[in-house]
Scaffold this motif. Structure first.
Motif, PDB file in Angstrom:
ATOM      1  N   ALA A 111      44.929 -28.865  12.082  1.00 48.20           N
ATOM      2  CA  ALA A 111      44.423 -27.520  11.802  1.00 48.20           C
ATOM      3  C   ALA A 111      45.556 -26.494  11.856  1.00 48.20           C
ATOM      4  O   ALA A 111      45.642 -25.606  10.996  1.00 48.20           O
ATOM      5  CB  ALA A 111      43.317 -27.151  12.791  1.00 48.20           C
ATOM      6  N   ILE A 112      46.448 -26.631  12.830  1.00 49.60           N
ATOM      7  CA  ILE A 112      47.572 -25.707  12.938  1.00 49.60           C
ATOM      8  C   ILE A 112      48.477 -25.825  11.715  1.00 49.60           C
ATOM      9  O   ILE A 112      48.932 -24.821  11.166  1.00 49.60           O
ATOM     10  CB  ILE A 112      48.343 -25.945  14.254  1.00 49.60           C
ATOM     11  N   SER A 113      48.721 -27.057  11.264  1.00 52.83           N
ATOM     12  CA  SER A 113      49.569 -27.228  10.075  1.00 52.83           C
ATOM     13  C   SER A 113      48.902 -26.608   8.843  1.00 52.83           C
ATOM     14  O   SER A 113      49.583 -26.053   7.976  1.00 52.83           O
ATOM     15  CB  SER A 113      49.887 -28.699   9.843  1.00 52.83           C
ATOM     16  N   ALA A 114      47.594 -26.668   8.767  1.00 48.88           N
ATOM     17  CA  ALA A 114      46.893 -26.035   7.640  1.00 48.88           C
ATOM     18  C   ALA A 114      47.002 -24.518   7.721  1.00 48.88           C
ATOM     19  O   ALA A 114      47.200 -23.850   6.692  1.00 48.88           O
ATOM     20  CB  ALA A 114      45.425 -26.461   7.631  1.00 48.88           C
ATOM     21  N   PHE A 115      46.916 -23.961   8.917  1.00 51.45           N
ATOM     22  CA  PHE A 115      47.021 -22.510   9.058  1.00 51.45           C
ATOM     23  C   PHE A 115      48.439 -22.011   8.780  1.00 51.45           C
ATOM     24  O   PHE A 115      48.624 -20.900   8.278  1.00 51.45           O
ATOM     25  CB  PHE A 115      46.546 -22.065  10.435  1.00 51.45           C
ATOM     26  N   VAL A 116      49.443 -22.841   9.055  1.00 49.59           N
ATOM     27  CA  VAL A 116      50.815 -22.484   8.691  1.00 49.59           C
ATOM     28  C   VAL A 116      50.947 -22.453   7.163  1.00 49.59           C
ATOM     29  O   VAL A 116      51.617 -21.580   6.607  1.00 49.59           O
ATOM     30  CB  VAL A 116      51.814 -23.467   9.339  1.00 49.59           C
ATOM     31  N   ALA A 117      50.290 -23.386   6.491  1.00 48.77           N
ATOM     32  CA  ALA A 117      50.305 -23.393   5.028  1.00 48.77           C
ATOM     33  C   ALA A 117      49.600 -22.156   4.474  1.00 48.77           C
ATOM     34  O   ALA A 117      49.996 -21.637   3.419  1.00 48.77           O
ATOM     35  CB  ALA A 117      49.652 -24.664   4.499  1.00 48.77           C
ATOM     36  N   VAL A 118      48.578 -21.677   5.167  1.00 43.69           N
ATOM     37  CA  VAL A 118      47.904 -20.440   4.754  1.00 43.69           C
ATOM     38  C   VAL A 118      48.902 -19.287   4.767  1.00 43.69           C
ATOM     39  O   VAL A 118      48.925 -18.463   3.847  1.00 43.69           O
ATOM     40  CB  VAL A 118      46.698 -20.125   5.664  1.00 43.69           C
ATOM     41  N   LEU A 119      49.750 -19.249   5.791  1.00 50.71           N
ATOM     42  CA  LEU A 119      50.771 -18.204   5.846  1.00 50.71           C
ATOM     43  C   LEU A 119      51.697 -18.276   4.633  1.00 50.71           C
ATOM     44  O   LEU A 119      52.082 -17.247   4.078  1.00 50.71           O
ATOM     45  CB  LEU A 119      51.586 -18.334   7.135  1.00 50.71           C
ATOM     46  N   GLY A 120      52.039 -19.492   4.216  1.00 51.35           N
ATOM     47  CA  GLY A 120      52.865 -19.650   3.021  1.00 51.35           C
ATOM     48  C   GLY A 120      52.187 -19.076   1.786  1.00 51.35           C
ATOM     49  O   GLY A 120      52.820 -18.403   0.971  1.00 51.35           O
ATOM     50  N   GLY A 121      50.897 -19.344   1.636  1.00 52.37           N
ATOM     51  CA  GLY A 121      50.159 -18.789   0.503  1.00 52.37           C
ATOM     52  C   GLY A 121      50.102 -17.276   0.543  1.00 52.37           C
ATOM     53  O   GLY A 121      50.252 -16.610  -0.481  1.00 52.37           O
ATOM     54  N   LEU A 122      49.917 -16.717   1.744  1.00 53.16           N
ATOM     55  CA  LEU A 122      49.864 -15.263   1.863  1.00 53.16           C
ATOM     56  C   LEU A 122      51.215 -14.629   1.574  1.00 53.16           C
ATOM     57  O   LEU A 122      51.290 -13.559   0.951  1.00 53.16           O
ATOM     58  CB  LEU A 122      49.371 -14.875   3.258  1.00 53.16           C
ATOM     59  N   VAL A 123      52.292 -15.282   2.010  1.00 55.66           N
ATOM     60  CA  VAL A 123      53.638 -14.785   1.695  1.00 55.66           C
ATOM     61  C   VAL A 123      53.836 -14.748   0.187  1.00 55.66           C
ATOM     62  O   VAL A 123      54.368 -13.779  -0.367  1.00 55.66           O
ATOM     63  CB  VAL A 123      54.710 -15.669   2.380  1.00 55.66           C
ATOM     64  N   LEU A 124      53.392 -15.784  -0.485  1.00 52.09           N
ATOM     65  CA  LEU A 124      53.530 -15.857  -1.937  1.00 52.09           C
ATOM     66  C   LEU A 124      52.710 -14.764  -2.628  1.00 52.09           C
ATOM     67  O   LEU A 124      53.185 -14.119  -3.578  1.00 52.09           O
ATOM     68  CB  LEU A 124      53.109 -17.240  -2.432  1.00 52.09           C
ATOM     69  N   VAL A 125      51.505 -14.516  -2.152  1.00 53.46           N
ATOM     70  CA  VAL A 125      50.667 -13.465  -2.743  1.00 53.46           C
ATOM     71  C   VAL A 125      51.310 -12.090  -2.565  1.00 53.46           C
ATOM     72  O   VAL A 125      51.397 -11.306  -3.514  1.00 53.46           O
ATOM     73  CB  VAL A 125      49.244 -13.479  -2.133  1.00 53.46           C
ATOM     74  N   VAL A 126      51.780 -11.801  -1.361  1.00 53.94           N
ATOM     75  CA  VAL A 126      52.371 -10.487  -1.098  1.00 53.94           C
ATOM     76  C   VAL A 126      53.636 -10.287  -1.931  1.00 53.94           C
ATOM     77  O   VAL A 126      53.829  -9.227  -2.541  1.00 53.94           O
ATOM     78  CB  VAL A 126      52.656 -10.324   0.415  1.00 53.94           C
ATOM     79  N   ALA A 127      54.495 -11.303  -1.983  1.00 51.23           N
ATOM     80  CA  ALA A 127      55.714 -11.196  -2.782  1.00 51.23           C
ATOM     81  C   ALA A 127      55.374 -10.993  -4.260  1.00 51.23           C
ATOM     82  O   ALA A 127      56.006 -10.180  -4.947  1.00 51.23           O
ATOM     83  CB  ALA A 127      56.568 -12.453  -2.605  1.00 51.23           C
ATOM     84  N   ALA A 128      54.374 -11.692  -4.742  1.00 52.93           N
ATOM     85  CA  ALA A 128      53.987 -11.571  -6.145  1.00 52.93           C
ATOM     86  C   ALA A 128      53.396 -10.190  -6.445  1.00 52.93           C
ATOM     87  O   ALA A 128      53.666  -9.617  -7.506  1.00 52.93           O
ATOM     88  CB  ALA A 128      52.990 -12.666  -6.509  1.00 52.93           C
ATOM     89  N   LEU A 129      52.607  -9.660  -5.527  1.00 54.45           N
ATOM     90  CA  LEU A 129      52.043  -8.323  -5.743  1.00 54.45           C
ATOM     91  C   LEU A 129      53.136  -7.262  -5.774  1.00 54.45           C
ATOM     92  O   LEU A 129      53.091  -6.328  -6.587  1.00 54.45           O
ATOM     93  CB  LEU A 129      51.011  -8.001  -4.661  1.00 54.45           C
ATOM     94  N   ILE A 130      54.132  -7.406  -4.909  1.00 52.59           N
ATOM     95  CA  ILE A 130      55.243  -6.452  -4.908  1.00 52.59           C
ATOM     96  C   ILE A 130      56.031  -6.559  -6.210  1.00 52.59           C
ATOM     97  O   ILE A 130      56.344  -5.546  -6.848  1.00 52.59           O
ATOM     98  CB  ILE A 130      56.145  -6.692  -3.680  1.00 52.59           C
ATOM     99  N   ALA A 131      56.350  -7.774  -6.620  1.00 57.04           N
ATOM    100  CA  ALA A 131      57.117  -7.973  -7.855  1.00 57.04           C
ATOM    101  C   ALA A 131      56.339  -7.463  -9.064  1.00 57.04           C
ATOM    102  O   ALA A 131      56.914  -6.844  -9.965  1.00 57.04           O
ATOM    103  CB  ALA A 131      57.465  -9.449  -8.027  1.00 57.04           C
ATOM    104  N   GLU A 132      55.035  -7.706  -9.085  1.00 56.07           N
ATOM    105  CA  GLU A 132      54.228  -7.222 -10.206  1.00 56.07           C
ATOM    106  C   GLU A 132      54.213  -5.697 -10.231  1.00 56.07           C
ATOM    107  O   GLU A 132      54.266  -5.082 -11.293  1.00 56.07           O
ATOM    108  CB  GLU A 132      52.803  -7.773 -10.105  1.00 56.07           C
ATOM    109  N   HIS A 133      54.183  -5.080  -9.073  1.00 57.24           N
ATOM    110  CA  HIS A 133      54.227  -3.618  -8.999  1.00 57.24           C
ATOM    111  C   HIS A 133      55.545  -3.093  -9.557  1.00 57.24           C
ATOM    112  O   HIS A 133      55.575  -2.077 -10.257  1.00 57.24           O
ATOM    113  CB  HIS A 133      54.035  -3.167  -7.556  1.00 57.24           C
ATOM    114  N   TRP A 134      56.630  -3.788  -9.260  1.00 56.55           N
ATOM    115  CA  TRP A 134      57.936  -3.377  -9.774  1.00 56.55           C
ATOM    116  C   TRP A 134      58.021  -3.541 -11.283  1.00 56.55           C
ATOM    117  O   TRP A 134      58.811  -2.876 -11.934  1.00 56.55           O
ATOM    118  CB  TRP A 134      59.045  -4.175  -9.117  1.00 56.55           C
ATOM    119  N   CYS A 135      57.231  -4.448 -11.842  1.00 56.69           N
ATOM    120  CA  CYS A 135      57.286  -4.711 -13.280  1.00 56.69           C
ATOM    121  C   CYS A 135      56.401  -3.772 -14.095  1.00 56.69           C
ATOM    122  O   CYS A 135      56.511  -3.725 -15.314  1.00 56.69           O
ATOM    123  CB  CYS A 135      56.882  -6.163 -13.577  1.00 56.69           C
ATOM    124  N   LYS A 136      55.506  -3.045 -13.444  1.00 52.51           N
ATOM    125  CA  LYS A 136      54.623  -2.131 -14.177  1.00 52.51           C
ATOM    126  C   LYS A 136      55.427  -0.966 -14.713  1.00 52.51           C
ATOM    127  O   LYS A 136      56.417  -0.550 -14.127  1.00 52.51           O
ATOM    128  CB  LYS A 136      53.524  -1.592 -13.254  1.00 52.51           C
TER     129      LYS A 136
END
Length: 155
Positions: free
Chosen positions: A116-141
């Motif tokens: 379960a802990i390893s799955a929750f660490v993977a969740v953090l990876g997904g959230l990092v990817l979402v936040v980075a993508a939202l920032i990059a998309e904002h820069w591209c607008k």
């Protein structure tokens, strides 16, 4: 290109989480041993997030006139990559959150707690990817409002 919808990302994560939770619960109830999620999910998602931010930063500099050598096609591809990474990060976060929650129901069992802990660490990876993508998309607008939807030509 339409901007990302944060609501769509949340709904996608919730649906994937529900599906993953249901499948994991059925598998555990039938006696299957849950598999640990590789810790590299966080590392790879973080590296892709850094790459998307780097590419997005180049587009931001282009839009400010500081990087005139960047092509418009590369800027468009960066925006598309940012959106794809946001959707991918949302799917990763939702899926591993559902999986982790399904396994966490048996928290007192040490090996399942580690899964379960390893799955929750993977969740953090997904959230990092979402936040980075939202920032990059904002820069591209382009930053302009669509004020001329009424049919008038721009000045």
């Amino acid at each position: 290109m339409t901007p990302l919808s944060r609501t769509r990302l949340v709904v996608l994560a919730a649906v994937m989480g529900l599906v993953a939770w249901a499948i994991a619960r059925m598998a555990v109830a039938s006696g299957s041993t849950p598999l640990a999620v590789p810790w590299t999910v966080l590392v790879v998602a973080g590296l892709v997030g850094v790459l998307v931010l780097w590419l997005g930063w180049a587009v931001r500099q282009y839009r400010r006139g500081k990087n005139p050598g960047l092509s418009g096609l590369r800027a468009a591809r960066t925006a598309v990559l940012a959106q794809a990474c946001a959707y991918t990060g949302s799917i990763i976060a939702g899926t591993f959150a559902g999986y982790g929650l399904a396994i966490a129901l048996e928290w007192s069992h040490a090996p399942r707690r580690e899964v379960a802990i390893s799955a929750f660490v993977a969740v953090l990876g997904g959230l990092v990817l979402v936040v980075a993508a939202l920032i990059a998309e904002h820069w591209c607008k382009d930053g302009r409002d669509d004020d001329n939807e009424g049919g008038s030509a721009p000045a």
